[in-house]
Design an enzyme around this catalytic site. Structure first.
Site, PDB file in Angstrom:
ATOM      1  N   GLY A 246     -75.724  16.546  -0.886  1.00  0.00           N
ATOM      2  CA  GLY A 246     -74.970  15.723   0.054  1.00  0.00           C
ATOM      3  C   GLY A 246     -75.306  14.267  -0.167  1.00  0.00           C
ATOM      4  N   LYS A 247     -74.619  13.408   0.563  1.00  0.00           N
ATOM      5  CA  LYS A 247     -74.827  11.973   0.344  1.00  0.00           C
ATOM      6  C   LYS A 247     -76.288  11.563   0.524  1.00  0.00           C
ATOM      7  CE  LYS A 247     -70.164  10.581   0.981  1.00  0.00           C
ATOM      8  NZ  LYS A 247     -69.132  10.210   1.879  1.00  0.00           N
ATOM      9  N   ARG A 248     -76.944  12.208   1.476  1.00  0.00           N
ATOM     10  CA  ARG A 248     -78.324  11.827   1.737  1.00  0.00           C
ATOM     11  C   ARG A 248     -79.287  12.252   0.620  1.00  0.00           C
ATOM     12  NH1 ARG A 248     -79.525  13.949   7.254  1.00  0.00           N
ATOM     13  NH2 ARG A 248     -77.400  13.487   7.843  1.00  0.00           N
TER      14      ARG A 248
END
Ligand code: GLU
Length: 479
Positions: A246-248
């Site tokens: 994911g983006k994180r």
């Protein structure tokens, strides 16, 4: 032999991250190795999720990576348009055909009624299937209601080019929506029409679509069309292997890597080996090797882990594989500001010295700025070096003075091999360890945490600068 046609069919919903680009790459590799055709089709039928500028970003990302397509919205082709929102009349024709053959019907229910069916299924602890509520006498489809597929529930066994033999029961089949009440077709419907009309032979897509595949198989049958080869690519997971990237966890715009000094061929190598290997220990592949060696049956079935450290390592390997001429071209945007006035020849000389040490092109300033500007002496840096931190000021002074006097002698030619000999003699006459004397000289001329071989560094700086910097270092010792 069939002419291989593969496609990448992204939705314009934001930037391209590694998972998406990997799908594009695998489809491209298959087309490339068979001298086939790679198509870029934009799936923009979900107007709510659309993000402005995404199409340009998708194209830029593929361009940067060197993934080129032969048919697409900018290139045209015999099977266009390649933007789904410009194909609505085509989908309408096929929807009408399904209505005429009794395989599609207008959905008469309101949202509340559908919710009530769902609640009931939940209360009775059974999975909700729309087809259990299929209306007996559906109204005529006038475009204001959703159009649903009249499914034919059955068991399926099929072969997935990556996942192998798969099977599902009739419960996987339901009456899904073909055309929404806003007039736009669903992905489930229009991609099948497009793949057929565009002559796509291999459909590669991410694992998130695998549960829908039986529905697609059912629709292929209803449309009486032969299905393409299907290949499902496992998810790309975050490094801990526990969740989808994911983006994180580092799922960032692939173009960002270019700005951070990654080479596109390293990124391509990294993406291709996210879940694929050629059966040997080989890890570093050129683009041509990937084209020659890639095969879907060696893509692993389990999710791959996104390991940025591996990308960094691969990047260093690919930087080393470039010729100096190629590297010069690639580093244009990465020189330290101080190099602006330097000659091409000097820059080339400096680049040759650090090529082996660059992990990303963005390391260039920290590795080279002292070749272009006078660094300020900073004796506090001694503390970072285990060997040097023990030296007394007087020792430093005498070692640097001896060095200065030796190098000031104009009979010592300032070129690497003579300098190497001279440094070796200095080690002998001072009786110091290389870890001390050479590190000290390195610090005094560069004030940088690392530098290339000292003899190369000194030769590139030249006698005048070397002497001036040692003098300045000695001077600063008293401050
Ligand atoms: N538009 C779909 C997506 O972006 C494409 C899936 C497919 O390749 O069929 O996920």
């Amino acid at each position: 032999m069939t002419h291989i046609r593969t496609r990448f069919a992204p939705s314009p919903t934001g930037f391209m991250h590694v998972g998406g680009v990997r799908t594009a790459l695998f489809a491209w590799l298959i087309a490339q190795q068979a001298a086939g055709t790679f198509i870029l089709r934009i799936e923009d039928t979900d107007k709510v999720r659309e993000v402005e500028g995404s199409i340009a970003q998708i194209e830029d990302s593929l361009h940067w990576l060197g993934i080129d397509w032969q048919e697409g919205i900018d290139k045209g082709g015999d099977y266009g348009p390649y933007l789904q929102s410009e194909r609505l009349d085509i989908y309408k024709q096929w929807a009408d055909k399904l209505v005429a053959s009794g395989r599609a019907y207008a959905d008469p229910y309101t949202r509340d009624e559908l919710d009530a069916f769902r609640e009931l299924a939940k209360a009775e602890k059974r999975p909700f299937l729309y087809r259990h509520h299929r209306p007996e006498n559906p109204p005529e489809w006038d475009g204001s209601q959703p159009l649903r597929f009249r499914s034919d529930p059955k068991e399926y066994r099929w072969h997935d080019a990556v996942m192998g033999d798969l099977s599902t029961g009739p419960e996987a089949i339901d009456d899904f929506i073909l055309v929404k009440s806003d007039g736009y077709p669903t992905y489930n419907f229009c991609h099948i029409i497009d793949d057929m009309l565009m002559g796509v032979t291999h459909v590669l897509r991410s694992q998130e679509f695998i549960s829908s595949t039986p529905k697609f198989l059912n629709l292929y049958e209803a449309l009486e069309i032969e299905r393409p080869t299907l290949g499902t690519l496992p998810f790309v997971m975050a490094i801990d292997g526990k969740k989808k990237l994911g983006k994180r966890d580092g799922a960032k715009d692939v173009l960002e890597y270019g700005r951070e000094g990654y080479l596109s061929e390293a990124m391509m190598n990294f993406l291709a080996t996210l879940g694929w290997n050629d059966g040997t220990e080989q890890e570093v592949f050129t683009v041509q090797e990937l084209i020659d060696k890639f095969s879907l049956d060696r893509v692993q079935k389990s999710p791959a882990r996104f390991d940025e450290k591996r990308l960094l390592w691969l990047n260093g390997q690919h930087i080393r594989m470039l010729s100096l001429d190629e590297l010069i071209e690639r580093v244009t945007d990465f020189w330290p500001a101080a190099a602006a006035g330097a000659s091409d020849e000097h820059k080339r000389e400096v680049l040759a010295l650090v090529q082996d040490r660059l992990k990303t092109l963005a390391d260039l300033p920290i590795l080279t700025s002292y070749f272009f500007e006078e660094p300020d002496p900073n004796w506090l840096m001694l503390a970072d070096n285990k060997q040097l931190r023990k030296l007394e000021h007087e020792q430093i002074r005498s070692l640097l003075t001896a060095t200065r006097d030796t190098l000031a002698d104009t009979s010592v030619a300032f070129e690497p091999s003579t300098l190497q000999e001279t440094l070796n003699q200095l080690l002998e006459t001072t009786g110091e360890k290389p870890g001390i004397l050479l590190s000290l000289i390195r610090l005094a001329v560069s004030w940088a945490p690392f530098s290339p071989a000292l003899s190369d560094t000194l030769a590139t700086l030249g006698r005048d600068i070397t002497i001036a910097r040692i003098d300045r270092a000695l001077h600063a010792l008293d401050d």
